[in-house]
Design a protein around this motif. Structure first.
Motif, PDB file in Angstrom:
ATOM      1  N   ARG A 186       0.755  -1.208   0.089  1.00 32.86           N
ATOM      2  CA  ARG A 186      -0.050  -0.019  -0.138  1.00 32.86           C
ATOM      3  C   ARG A 186       0.827   1.283   0.001  1.00 32.86           C
ATOM      4  O   ARG A 186       0.720   2.269  -0.612  1.00 32.86           O
ATOM      5  N   GLU A 187       1.954   1.092   0.696  1.00 26.89           N
ATOM      6  CA  GLU A 187       2.869   2.378   0.848  1.00 26.89           C
ATOM      7  C   GLU A 187       3.590   2.597  -0.677  1.00 26.89           C
ATOM      8  O   GLU A 187       3.818   3.729  -0.922  1.00 26.89           O
ATOM      9  N   TYR A 239       2.144   1.878  -3.510  1.00 27.17           N
ATOM     10  CA  TYR A 239       1.428   2.659  -4.364  1.00 27.17           C
ATOM     11  C   TYR A 239       1.091   3.985  -4.141  1.00 27.17           C
ATOM     12  O   TYR A 239       1.029   4.966  -5.034  1.00 27.17           O
ATOM     13  N   ARG A 240       1.066   4.138  -2.559  1.00 29.43           N
ATOM     14  CA  ARG A 240       0.859   5.739  -2.216  1.00 29.43           C
ATOM     15  C   ARG A 240       1.959   6.601  -2.855  1.00 29.43           C
ATOM     16  O   ARG A 240       1.927   7.719  -3.303  1.00 29.43           O
ATOM     17  N   LYS A 260       2.063   9.825  -5.548  1.00 32.13           N
ATOM     18  CA  LYS A 260       2.503  11.078  -4.955  1.00 32.13           C
ATOM     19  C   LYS A 260       3.612  11.662  -5.672  1.00 32.13           C
ATOM     20  O   LYS A 260       3.631  12.726  -5.861  1.00 32.13           O
ATOM     21  N   ALA A 292      -3.937   0.281  -8.015  1.00 30.12           N
ATOM     22  CA  ALA A 292      -4.142   0.868  -6.686  1.00 30.12           C
ATOM     23  C   ALA A 292      -5.621   0.439  -6.145  1.00 30.12           C
ATOM     24  O   ALA A 292      -5.631  -0.282  -4.889  1.00 30.12           O
ATOM     25  N   ILE A 337      -9.910   6.325  -4.194  1.00 27.01           N
ATOM     26  CA  ILE A 337      -8.699   6.298  -4.991  1.00 27.01           C
ATOM     27  C   ILE A 337      -9.103   6.691  -6.550  1.00 27.01           C
ATOM     28  O   ILE A 337      -8.751   7.581  -6.885  1.00 27.01           O
TER      29      ILE A 337
END
Length: 714
Positions: free
Chosen positions: A386-387, A389-390, A394, A410, A426
């Motif tokens: 998940r991190e 994808y974030r 970003k 995502a 999302i």
């Protein structure tokens, strides 16, 4: 007596056990004697060997007496020493051979065979005698008896084949091998057969023997030899690889051995397929216990170390070459070292493209995608995935460009984790920041699978608000409403769509709207749509479609096209008859044909009046009209022929003309080109020169048919 016995015993004991005294002088003696001297002196002191006296035979009677005596001695030895001693038989037979009495020698050998036919040495010496004296057929007979009685003794087969091959009888040697192969010998026997065929250049025969070999002895050794043969015979890499792959499939559990995978990997290394070799090592290490794969581990580490050094040099030299990073990552993933793989991923994504242009980011974005999938599937670390994808979302410059794939992946990741709200968030953020067709389609598809119809309608409304010229979006919105049974909603969507001032594919949307009305059984609505469409365009395809619509029963028009093609002719005619009966029978057919004929007439007038240069389109229309009149069923045959003739009278005449060749800028090159033009009957009446020209051509043809030479002159 007792005292004497006691004294004697004590004396004897004292004599047998003398006292051992130590050597007082340990210095070297003045005269040294070597072992060689001792042996030489002992040899010299030996008595001379007793040699048998040399007998000189001077006449046949003495020779016969000598032979009789020797035979008696041999027979006595056979009786005295024993019949089971093969040495006596061998000496006896060899003596008879020296006397050139081969009949008696064979008799002795045969007597020996009767005693012990399992003695291989006797067979070999027997056949050697025959071969020494060129008795080839006798030797063949002995070999046949030997291999028949002792088929499991490989030496007999080898000697037999060798004799035939030395005689140049290759076909005979091949027959002997075939007899031997029926007994299913070991690996050496099969390889001897194959090597013989290769010596004479019979590669295809050798390949066929290999196929029998691997079926008779399905083992790693057999398959490895087969693969090596393919490489040596013609360097066929694909055939050799196929041998290794077949061995893994056909051996089953027996293929899970270190030797097979080592040979397979070594083969791939020799043909410079390092990635394949690494994959083989990885597969072997995953399927073999570590205690049985020591050499595999060592070889694999060597390959990984070498490739790792190579990739380090490449990424150090060109850090923005993302293909090198992909190769490096695949290497570490095959080594199954999660921490080292994660480290390479982090180093790779740190090399951000220097410019905010999408073409520079297209390869780079796949590093993030592979990283996220690795964390989710291989490392099974959901939070870290998940991190990833974030961090990727970003990093992307969404105002300049974006990648719909990463947004969708995502959201799908969150769905797999059963977090629908996060997935909606999302995709909603993606549509708000950087709307794209792919994002809208994916979001709508997700909501449709979840059964949220109202959300789908809301998304379609935002979709067409963002892109009102997108005919595909309007069509899918209407299809959604029609699939829900909301015909009025679907019609309203179509009406809004065709009312848009700009559409990217208006013809597709109009056709979908017309098909919708036909599917709903609304012929008047479809006819009205055709009339409205003709107000916007007078294209010939619209006229042809309109005429076909008027001439065809509504049920046939609503039938899917692919189903119509698959129907047999009889079934199609039956359905057509049923559709005609449902729409008024013959009266309805006549009315439809009349309407279609009016459409053809309007279309021809429109094309000739408003588009006089569209002659090819007019010809296309007339040909379709002629086919229609020929197929009308509501009229008698005579009327159909008259109608066809009337349409034929409207057909133009094709003539060949010349015109100047023009360039793109409008200037002329001075050259001429030929082209075909169409002259309609109304144009011929309006241009008298064309009539005069036609008469001149007619006169010339008549003259030429009559054989007049003047016509050529004219």
């Amino acid at each position: 007596m007792s005292g004497l016995g006691a004294g004697t015993t004590a004396g004897q004991r004292e004599h047998k056990l003398p006292r051992v005294t130590g050597v007082k002088n340990k210095q070297a003696a003045p005269t040294q004697i070597t072992a060689e001297q001792i042996l030489r002196e002992s040899k010299a002191l030996q008595d001379a060997e007793i040699k048998a006296p040399t007998i000189k035979i001077t006449d046949p009677e003495e020779l016969a007496e000598y032979r009789l005596q020797k035979r008696k001695e041999f027979e006595d030895q056979v009786r005295r020493v024993g019949r089971w001693n093969p040495t006596v038989w061998v000496k006896y037979a060899q003596w008879e051979e020296q006397q050139k009495d081969f009949r008696r020698a064979r008799s002795v050998w045969e007597r020996a065979m009767e005693v012990d036919y399992r003695n291989v040495s006797l067979w070999l010496k027997y056949v050697e005698m025959e071969m020494r004296h060129r008795f080839i057929n006798h030797a063949r007979n002995i070999w046949d008896r030997a291999v028949s009685l002792l088929p499991r003794i490989d030496q007999l087969w080898y000697k037999y084949v060798h004799m035939e091959e030395m005689l140049g009888n290759v076909a005979g040697a091949r027959q002997i091998f075939e007899r031997w192969m029926q007994w299913e010998p070991d690996h050496h026997g099969w390889m001897a057969y194959i090597k013989m065929e290769l010596r004479y250049g019979e590669t295809e025969r050798a390949r066929q023997i290999f196929e029998r070999y691997v079926k008779c002895l399905p083992s790693v050794k057999a398959w490895v030899r087969y693969a090596k043969f393919e490489m040596k015979s013609g360097g066929d890499v694909m055939a050799a690889r196929a041998c290794y792959e077949r061995s893994v499939e056909e051996l089953g559990d027996d293929a899970n051995t270190e030797e097979l995978f080592l040979r397979f990997a070594e083969f791939e290394e020799r043909v410079k397929e390092v990635d394949r070799a690494r994959a083989i090592y990885k597969y072997a290490l995953d399927h073999l216990p570590k205690s049985q794969a020591g050499e595999l581990y060592r070889r694999f580490e060597v390959i990984v170390s070498e490739r790792r050094f190579k990739y380090e040099e490449e990424v150090r030299r060109a850090p923005l070459n993302y293909d090198s990073w992909f190769d490096y990552i695949r290497l570490e993933e095959s080594a199954a070292d999660i921490e080292r793989t994660r480290e390479v991923y982090e180093r790779a994504i740190a090399n951000v493209p220097p410019a905010a242009e999408k073409r520079y980011w297209q390869r780079y974005i796949y590093l993030w995608i592979k990283y996220a999938l690795f964390e989710e599937l291989e490392a099974e670390d959901v939070e870290r995935a998940r991190e990833v994808y974030r961090a990727c979302l970003k990093l992307l410059p969404h105002r300049a460009f974006t990648f719909g794939k990463i947004w969708i992946m995502a959201a799908q990741f969150e769905i797999r984790q059963l977090r629908l709200d996060a997935a909606r968030k999302i995709l909603g953020m993606a549509i708000g920041m950087c709307p794209k067709n792919k994002l809208f389609k994916s979001y709508i598809e997700m909501e449709l699978q979840l059964g949220n119809i109202e959300r789908c309608r809301t998304l379609y409304a935002k979709y067409i608000e963002w892109s009102p010229a997108n005919a595909g979006a309007w069509g899918r919105f209407a299809d959604l409403e029609r699939s829900l049974g909301e015909a009025e909603r679907a019609r309203a969507v179509y009406e809004l769509a065709i009312a848009q001032p700009v559409l990217d594919m208006p013809e597709v949307l109009w056709k979908a709207f017309i098909d919708f009305e036909i599917g709903e059984g609304n012929r008047e609505g479809a006819r009205e749509l055709y009339e409205r469409l003709l107000e916007r365009t007078r294209h010939v395809k619209v006229w042809l479609s309109y005429a076909k619509f008027e001439a065809t029963p509504l049920a046939v028009l609503a039938m899917p096209a692919e189903d119509d093609e698959e129907l047999e002719e009889e079934a199609r005619q039956q359905q057509l008859a049923e559709a005609e009966e449902a729409e008024g029978g013959e009266a309805g057919t006549a009315e439809r044909e009349t309407r279609a004929r009016r459409v053809y007439e309007r279309a021809l007038r429109s094309l000739r009046d408003s588009q006089p240069d569209a002659k090819e389109e007019a010809v296309m229309l007339l040909e379709a009209w002629r086919s229609f009149e020929a197929g009308c069923t509501s009229r008698p045959a005579e009327e159909r022929q008259k109608a066809v003739a009337a349409v034929q009278a409207k057909m133009p005449r094709r003539v060949k003309r010349k015109r100047a060749i023009l360039l793109d800028d409008g200037s002329s090159t001075g050259g001429m080109e030929e082209y075909y033009d169409y002259i309609f009957p109304d144009e011929a009446a309006a241009a008298p020169n064309l009539k005069l020209l036609e008469m001149a051509h007619k006169w010339k043809r008549q003259k030429m048919e009559g054989g007049g030479g003047d016509a050529e002159a004219v």
